[in-house]
Write an enzyme that holds these catalytic residues in place. Structure first.
Site, PDB file in Angstrom:
ATOM      1  N   HIS A  88       0.835  -1.199   0.000  1.00 33.05           N
ATOM      2  CA  HIS A  88       0.000   0.000   0.000  1.00 33.05           C
ATOM      3  C   HIS A  88       0.873   1.255   0.000  1.00 33.05           C
ATOM      4  O   HIS A  88       2.091   1.169   0.204  1.00 33.05           O
ATOM      5  CB  HIS A  88      -0.940   0.014   1.219  1.00 33.05           C
ATOM      6  CG  HIS A  88      -0.217  -0.027   2.530  1.00 33.05           C
ATOM      7  ND1 HIS A  88      -0.156  -1.157   3.304  1.00 33.05           N
ATOM      8  CD2 HIS A  88       0.490   0.912   3.175  1.00 33.05           C
ATOM      9  CE1 HIS A  88       0.548  -0.897   4.387  1.00 33.05           C
ATOM     10  NE2 HIS A  88       0.966   0.354   4.333  1.00 33.05           N
TER      11      HIS A  88
HETATM   12  C1  T46 Z   1       2.541   0.961   7.049  1.00 31.08           C
HETATM   13  C2  T46 Z   1       3.323  -0.278   7.329  1.00 31.08           C
HETATM   14  C3  T46 Z   1       4.794  -0.031   7.534  1.00 31.08           C
HETATM   15  C4  T46 Z   1      -5.226  -0.287  12.966  1.00 31.08           C
HETATM   16  O1  T46 Z   1      -6.369  -0.550  13.352  1.00 31.08           O
HETATM   17  N1  T46 Z   1      -4.520   0.756  13.519  1.00 31.08           N
HETATM   18  C5  T46 Z   1      -3.267   1.082  13.120  1.00 31.08           C
HETATM   19  O2  T46 Z   1      -2.676   2.053  13.661  1.00 31.08           O
HETATM   20  C6  T46 Z   1      -2.653   0.335  12.049  1.00 31.08           C
HETATM   21  C7  T46 Z   1      -1.269   0.683  11.582  1.00 31.08           C
HETATM   22  C8  T46 Z   1      -3.365  -0.705  11.511  1.00 31.08           C
HETATM   23  N2  T46 Z   1      -4.607  -1.005  11.964  1.00 31.08           N
HETATM   24  C9  T46 Z   1      -5.321  -2.154  11.399  1.00 31.08           C
HETATM   25  C10 T46 Z   1      -5.660  -2.059   9.926  1.00 31.08           C
HETATM   26  C11 T46 Z   1      -5.691  -3.503   9.490  1.00 31.08           C
HETATM   27  O3  T46 Z   1      -6.952  -4.051   9.738  1.00 31.08           O
HETATM   28  O4  T46 Z   1      -4.475  -3.297  11.519  1.00 31.08           O
HETATM   29  C12 T46 Z   1      -4.686  -4.181  10.430  1.00 31.08           C
HETATM   30  C13 T46 Z   1      -3.361  -4.515   9.752  1.00 31.08           C
HETATM   31  O5  T46 Z   1      -2.881  -3.339   9.067  1.00 31.08           O
HETATM   32  P1  T46 Z   1      -2.112  -3.417   7.689  1.00 31.08           P
HETATM   33  O6  T46 Z   1      -2.586  -4.570   6.896  1.00 31.08           O
HETATM   34  O7  T46 Z   1      -2.176  -2.063   7.051  1.00 31.08           O
HETATM   35  O8  T46 Z   1      -0.616  -3.722   8.190  1.00 31.08           O
HETATM   36  P2  T46 Z   1       0.729  -3.649   7.366  1.00 31.08           P
HETATM   37  O9  T46 Z   1       1.744  -4.334   8.194  1.00 31.08           O
HETATM   38  O10 T46 Z   1       0.549  -4.110   5.965  1.00 31.08           O
HETATM   39  O11 T46 Z   1       1.051  -2.053   7.269  1.00 31.08           O
HETATM   40  C14 T46 Z   1       1.421  -1.323   8.425  1.00 31.08           C
HETATM   41  C15 T46 Z   1       0.671   0.019   8.458  1.00 31.08           C
HETATM   42  O12 T46 Z   1      -0.749  -0.220   8.348  1.00 31.08           O
HETATM   43  C16 T46 Z   1       1.089   0.936   7.333  1.00 31.08           C
HETATM   44  O13 T46 Z   1       0.622   2.252   7.625  1.00 31.08           O
HETATM   45  O14 T46 Z   1       3.054   1.893   6.458  1.00 31.08           O
HETATM   46  O15 T46 Z   1       2.818  -1.045   8.434  1.00 31.08           O
END
Ligand code: T46
Length: 139
Positions: A50
């Site tokens: 993303h």
């Molecule tokens: C990024 C990379 C480096 C929340 O509810 N609160 C939060 O503060 C965050 C960061 C995520 N979430 C929820 C959203 C999704 O349902 O946690 C779940 C997993 O998030 P995501 O799939 O976006 O995780 P990554 O590891 O792909 O990405 C994360 C961050 O979301 C993103 O901002 O830059 O780490």
């Protein structure tokens, strides 16, 4: 590409390890509104896929090794986070993937904004279209 590597300030002590720290606005180009961290991840797992429209972040790996793969739609770069004193400051608009190199490596992130799902672009074609609109704004 719109990122920078910073050296996180670190204070070694004699035979008692090292303390590292950073402060919002002083050491980072933004005020910190949120800290999150990703853990219990097995080696070989890839996360991310993303970009963010406005969010600024500083990524660091206090334990283990994680590779951050960045693209701005034209070029691709890989940054290895395998040192607790190394920080990666990401400006908005970069597509990122994160690959875990070692079981249970921890990826920590200091972020400039509260969590906002609408700040994410999770479709790569949509991301490329978004970049075009940003170019138009600069012109
Ligand atoms: C990024 C990379 C480096 C929340 O509810 N609160 C939060 O503060 C965050 C960061 C995520 N979430 C929820 C959203 C999704 O349902 O946690 C779940 C997993 O998030 P995501 O799939 O976006 O995780 P990554 O590891 O792909 O990405 C994360 C961050 O979301 C993103 O901002 O830059 O780490």
């Amino acid at each position: 590409m719109d990122y920078s590597i910073i050296s996180i300030k670190s204070v070694p002590t004699e035979e008692q390890g090292t303390l590292s720290f950073f402060e919002g606005e002083r050491d980072l180009p933004f005020q910190i509104k949120r800290i999150y961290y990703i853990h219990h991840v097995s080696a070989g797992i890839k996360r991310g896929a993303h970009a963010h429209k406005t969010l600024q972040q500083m990524l660091f790996c206090p334990y283990g090794s994680v590779t951050i793969i960045l693209t701005d739609g034209k070029t691709k770069e890989e940054i290895l986070l395998d040192d607790p004193c190394k920080g990666l400051v990401l400006e908005p608009g970069l597509w990122r993937d994160m690959v875990w190199n070692i079981d249970n490596s921890v990826l920590c992130v200091a972020a400039s904004q509260y969590y906002d799902k609408d700040d994410y672009i999770r479709d790569y074609d949509e991301y490329l279209e978004y970049l075009k609109t940003q170019k138009d704004i600069v012109k």
